[in-house]
Design an enzyme around this catalytic site. Structure first.
Site, PDB file in Angstrom:
ATOM      1  N   LYS A 119       0.854  -1.187   0.000  1.00  0.00           N
ATOM      2  CA  LYS A 119       0.000   0.000   0.000  1.00  0.00           C
ATOM      3  C   LYS A 119       0.888   1.234   0.000  1.00  0.00           C
ATOM      4  O   LYS A 119       1.951   1.237   0.626  1.00  0.00           O
ATOM      5  CB  LYS A 119      -0.908   0.037   1.243  1.00  0.00           C
ATOM      6  CG  LYS A 119      -1.702   1.342   1.383  1.00  0.00           C
ATOM      7  CD  LYS A 119      -2.439   1.457   2.707  1.00  0.00           C
ATOM      8  CE  LYS A 119      -3.070   2.837   2.836  1.00  0.00           C
ATOM      9  NZ  LYS A 119      -3.827   2.997   4.092  1.00  0.00           N
ATOM     10  N   GLU A 175      -8.229  12.456  12.794  1.00  0.00           N
ATOM     11  CA  GLU A 175      -7.458  11.267  13.178  1.00  0.00           C
ATOM     12  C   GLU A 175      -6.514  11.498  14.355  1.00  0.00           C
ATOM     13  O   GLU A 175      -5.560  12.282  14.262  1.00  0.00           O
ATOM     14  CB  GLU A 175      -6.658  10.764  11.974  1.00  0.00           C
ATOM     15  CG  GLU A 175      -5.952   9.451  12.231  1.00  0.00           C
ATOM     16  CD  GLU A 175      -5.396   8.827  10.960  1.00  0.00           C
ATOM     17  OE1 GLU A 175      -4.805   7.737  11.058  1.00  0.00           O
ATOM     18  OE2 GLU A 175      -5.558   9.414   9.868  1.00  0.00           O
TER      19      GLU A 175
END
EC number: 5.4.4.2
Length: 372
Positions: A119, A175
């Site tokens: 990723k 976040e």
């Protein structure tokens, strides 16, 4: 490390607000661009509290400081709420077609049978210009009003020196990278997203599609698994739910997972934890080294985008959030640079990823009054 540099702007050198309250710095006693020197000052007691911003690439200069004092409050002060000057998009960096090409390059590497990459998060930026100087306090208040559950932040980047002198990072991140209170540790990684919709039925459908998306759940699990590996040597009694939860901001649906644990060694501080986790695969990739090398090749230096903003006190407690949904304002406040990124895996569709960045830009561009 350098002495405080006065600024003409009536903005604080640091502010971080969220659901649990607000911390605002008053003045600057000492500045640090070297993270290790800042940590040493904290451990020696020279710095009763350390706050500021870490860059995406922590080998680059940081923007950390010891304030003259701090104000803790339930919410932001009554800062100006007046209109901002007209803000326009001056350039897309890179142009959308080039961003799609970068995604194609990443997908080829991800699909390689013997390739190391699983990723990578690729970002793009927009350069903005304003008709008159922007007030970072107004921008921060707009961001917080739009999403009271986010972590709003404002950081003077002067400590980093050079082109960052006088610049400010302003944003509202959903976040939490890490929080430490005593021996308790909490993280809340985000990965996997979908746009919000004005129509309630379509909005619910977008959320349901995200929750069941194999691609997004795979992307999210890569983040959780990597953070587990980073936390296990530092924490015991780690609690990591088997399934992610849905989280919503004004513009975006996210998959998130609340991770909790207890420190094995109470001497591990909040900034130690932040450095052990950063950059998470939510902003970098898996494995970290291969992903960050590709990011450096394709994007160059990200600066403070996808870094971390927060504080750590002399007891080791603190909060650090991932510096996304933000813009870096120039020293004269007449220009800004905003970034947005998306996690690329082998199954990614380039057009969908481009659209995802457009969705994520909405948080900061809407606050700036930019027509999209």
């Amino acid at each position: 490390m350098s002495a405080h540099v006065a600024t003409l702007h009536p903005e604080p050198p640091f502010a971080l607000c969220g659901p649990r309250g607000t911390l605002i710095a008053r003045g600057v006693r000492t500045r640090y661009c070297d993270v290790r020197a800042a940590q040493a000052a904290l451990r020696s007691g020279t710095a009763p509290i350390l706050l500021g911003a870490l860059p995406f690439d922590v080998s680059r200069p940081a923007a950390l400081m010891v304030p003259d004092g701090v104000l803790r409050a339930r919410k932001l002060p009554d800062w100006p709420t007046g209109p901002l000057p007209k803000v326009r998009v001056a350039a897309a960096l890179p142009p959308p077609a080039d961003y799609l090409t970068r995604i194609g390059r990443a997908r080829d590497l991800l699909a390689a049978f013997d390739g190391p990459l699983h990723k990578v998060v690729l970002a793009r930026a927009v350069q903005l210009t304003a008709d008159a100087p922007l007030d970072a306090r107004v921008l921060l208040r707009r961001l917080v009003v739009a999403d009271p559950t986010a972590y709003g932040y404002l950081v003077d980047l002067t400590s980093a020196g050079n082109d960052d002198t006088g610049a400010a990072l302003v944003g509202a991140s959903p976040e939490l990278l890490v929080a430490r209170s005593g021996n308790r540790v909490m993280c809340k990684p985000f990965a996997g997203s979908a746009p919000r919709a004005a129509d309630p039925k379509l909005d619910a459908a977008n959320a349901a599609a995200l929750a069941s998306s194999a691609k997004n759940r795979h992307e999210h699990q890569l983040v959780v698994d990597t953070m587990r590996v980073a936390l296990e040597p530092l924490c015991e009694d780690l609690t990591i739910p088997a399934q992610p939860q849905l989280n919503r901001t004004a513009a975006v649906w996210h998959l998130c997972t609340a991770i909790t644990g207890r420190l094995r060694n109470i001497s591990t501080t909040a900034i130690d934890l932040a450095l052990a986790l950063h950059p998470t695969p939510a902003v970098g990739g898996v494995p970290t080294k291969a992903a960050t090398e590709l990011i450096a090749e394709l994007e160059g230096d990200r600066g403070f985008y996808a870094g971390a903003v927060g504080w750590c006190d002399g007891r080791g407690d603190g909060h650090w959030v991932v510096s996304i949904r933000c813009a870096q304002l120039s020293a004269d406040r007449r220009a800004a640079l905003a970034h947005a990124g998306g996690g690329i895996v082998a199954e990614s569709d380039p057009d969908d990823e481009l659209e995802e960045t457009t969705t994520k830009f909405a948080t900061i561009l809407t606050a700036l009054g930019v027509e999209q």
